[in-house]
Structure formats: structure tokens, C-alpha cells
Design an enzyme around this catalytic site. Sequence first.
Site, PDB file in Angstrom:
ATOM      1  N   ASP A 198      63.701  76.319  23.732  1.00  0.00           N
ATOM      2  CA  ASP A 198      64.347  75.011  23.547  1.00  0.00           C
ATOM      3  C   ASP A 198      63.552  74.155  22.552  1.00  0.00           C
ATOM      4  OD1 ASP A 198      66.745  74.456  24.766  1.00  0.00           O
ATOM      5  OD2 ASP A 198      65.876  73.972  26.712  1.00  0.00           O
ATOM      6  N   GLN A 246      67.755  74.067  32.600  1.00  0.00           N
ATOM      7  CA  GLN A 246      68.796  73.108  32.230  1.00  0.00           C
ATOM      8  C   GLN A 246      68.498  71.735  32.831  1.00  0.00           C
ATOM      9  OE1 GLN A 246      71.540  73.960  30.203  1.00  0.00           O
ATOM     10  NE2 GLN A 246      71.926  71.764  30.211  1.00  0.00           N
ATOM     11  N   LYS A 291      76.385  79.142  27.306  1.00  0.00           N
ATOM     12  CA  LYS A 291      75.171  79.823  26.826  1.00  0.00           C
ATOM     13  C   LYS A 291      75.174  81.290  27.246  1.00  0.00           C
ATOM     14  CE  LYS A 291      72.365  75.656  26.715  1.00  0.00           C
ATOM     15  NZ  LYS A 291      71.524  74.730  27.462  1.00  0.00           N
TER      16      LYS A 291
END
Length: 286
Positions: A120, A97, A53
Site C-alpha cells: 500500500d 483494509q 481487489k
Amino acid sequence: MAAKIIDGKALAARIRGELAVEAKKLHERGYQPGLAVVLVGEDPGSQIYVRNKTKALAEAGYRCFDHHLPATTSETQLLDLVRTLCADRAVDGVLVQVPLPPHIDSKCILLSIDPAKDVDGFHPENLGRLLIGEPRFIACTPYGIMKLIEEAGTPVRGASAVVVGRSNIVGKPVAVLLTAADATVTICHSKTKDLPGVIGTADILVAAIGRAEMIRGAWIKPGATVIDVGMNRLPSGKLVGDVEFAAAVERAGAITPVPGGVGPMTIAMLLANTLESARRRADGQP
Ligand code: NDP
């Protein structure tokens, strides 16, 4: 005839290139898109995801606010960091995460993220907005799946779509998006009776299960578009999807490979959501 392979890697690279151009334009207006990525602990899989990422963010000209915290971090400390990042005007998106260490309540952390920075798309407010047809951020993997179906040239309106898996982050949002695009959608799960029979009706099949090659090629309707979300590591180390690729490729009309299908699209759509958030900041929208 063998199916067309839907190349997620190439599509993701194209989208990332387009986003880099848009990011540069915003940066010239004084609004460089910025994403905060928070990793807690040393989970090897998470470390790879985060590295990928941050690399993609840098390549597209975004700012990355990288926070790697020790596994001993308390829930309160993590909550404090998330709140600080959400209040930071330079941060357009905040991503924590998962999985988190067991002493931290993931749900509590997710709820602490400002929905306007939840790139997200996992916050209940954003999932609810998707459900009522007023999305703010579409969860990245489902968003990428819709782009792959579009790339395959598959008509969605009126198509019969089958989604196998009903998780909040993949199966359910994909089913909502396909319904919004006028497909007739069936959701399957571990209690579904006659899974092969249902799959055999699908013009569009999305497999999001997490079981190596569970969906046999012979179950697939000839000519169907097959999107394989699964990522399963075999004892040999080989990465395979949820669909028996070698047989499915002989029946399907179009199919995503694993790896190189859905995976790269997830990161591309994360960049798309972050850019959208930065654009709202630049335009003074909430
Ligand atoms: P979950 O474990 O949350 O959900 C799995 C779903 O599969 C559940 O709904 C479960 O049903 C269903 N299922 C399990 N066994 C069967 C069965 N025998 N028959 C029918 N359905 C079954 O997984 P996720 O949605 O998070 O992920 C699914 C897969 O996608 C995983 O391999 C994951 O690694 C991958 N993934 C890939 C991403 C990418 O970027 N490429 C991103 C996210 C996920 P039930 O609800 O009844 O338990």
C-alpha cells in the site's frame, strides 16, 4: 473545445493485462505473486473494495490470501495475524483494509507491517523513502495519478502543479512525486486563502478533497490537465468527484471522470507493487 477524457478504466485494464503476463513468467520460475488482504468487520464500502481487489488479483494470476475477521477481533489478534503473514514466504504483500473498528489502533497495525511487504506504501519508512527519492513502494493512488498524467501526454517538467488536499495517502505523496518529476508544486488545504486564484495558475490540477464538485469549472486554467481523486456519493446515489465535471470539461485540456478515472488505477498499482515485491523475492533481494 471539450477536454480529452483520460480513461482510467481502460488504462488500468491495459496495465493489469501487462502485469498478468509478468506474473505468469514469475509463476513459471516458482514465484507466484501473492497478496494477503485482511478485512475486519462488516463495513459495506470496505467489503466492496476487498471484493474488487480479490477479483483483480485472481484475474491477473496472483494468489490471494483472504482473511475476513469478525468486528470483535482484538488488536492483539490482528497484530498476531499481520506478523504471521509478514513472516510467510508465499506472501509478497500485506494489506489491512481501513477503516478498522474503533477499538483497534490503525497506526499501531500499520507500523506492524513489514515495510518490505507494505504494498500500500503507507508505512512511514516507505513514505520517508519516497521523500528522499529512493522509493520502495509508491502509495497506489498517487502512483496511479502519475500514470494518468503520463497517459494524458501532459509535460510535467517545469509545469505549475496544484494539489488540493494534504493527506498522507494522497495529497502529500502526489506533491512529492510531482516535485520529483520537476513540476513546481503548490499544496492547498482547508486554510488556503484564495483557492480559486491558486487553482487558476495550475497546468496540472490534482483534487483530493472529498467534497462533491467543490472545485468549480470556471476556476480551472484553460487547457489544464485535471485529475479528480474525489469519490463522493450524492443523496441520489450518484458518485461524483471533487471537480464540477460538466463545466470543467469545457475548459480543461484533459480530465479524469468519476467514476472511471483514478479509482481503477489504484487497484492496478496495488498489483504492480505486489508484482515488484514478488520479483524481489524471486531475485533474492530484501
Ligand atoms: P482526507 O480527508 O484525508 O483529506 C482531505 C484534504 O482536503 C485535507 O487535506 C483537507 O484540508 C482538504 N480540504 C478539505 N476541505 C477543503 C476545502 N474547503 N478547501 C481546500 N481543501 C480542503 O481525504 P483523502 O486524501 O483520504 O481523500 C480525498 C478524496 O479522495 C476522498 O473523496 C476520497 O474518497 C478520495 N480517494 C479516492 C481514492 C481512489 O482510489 N479513487 C483513494 C483515496 C482517496 P486540511 O488538511 O486542512 O483538513
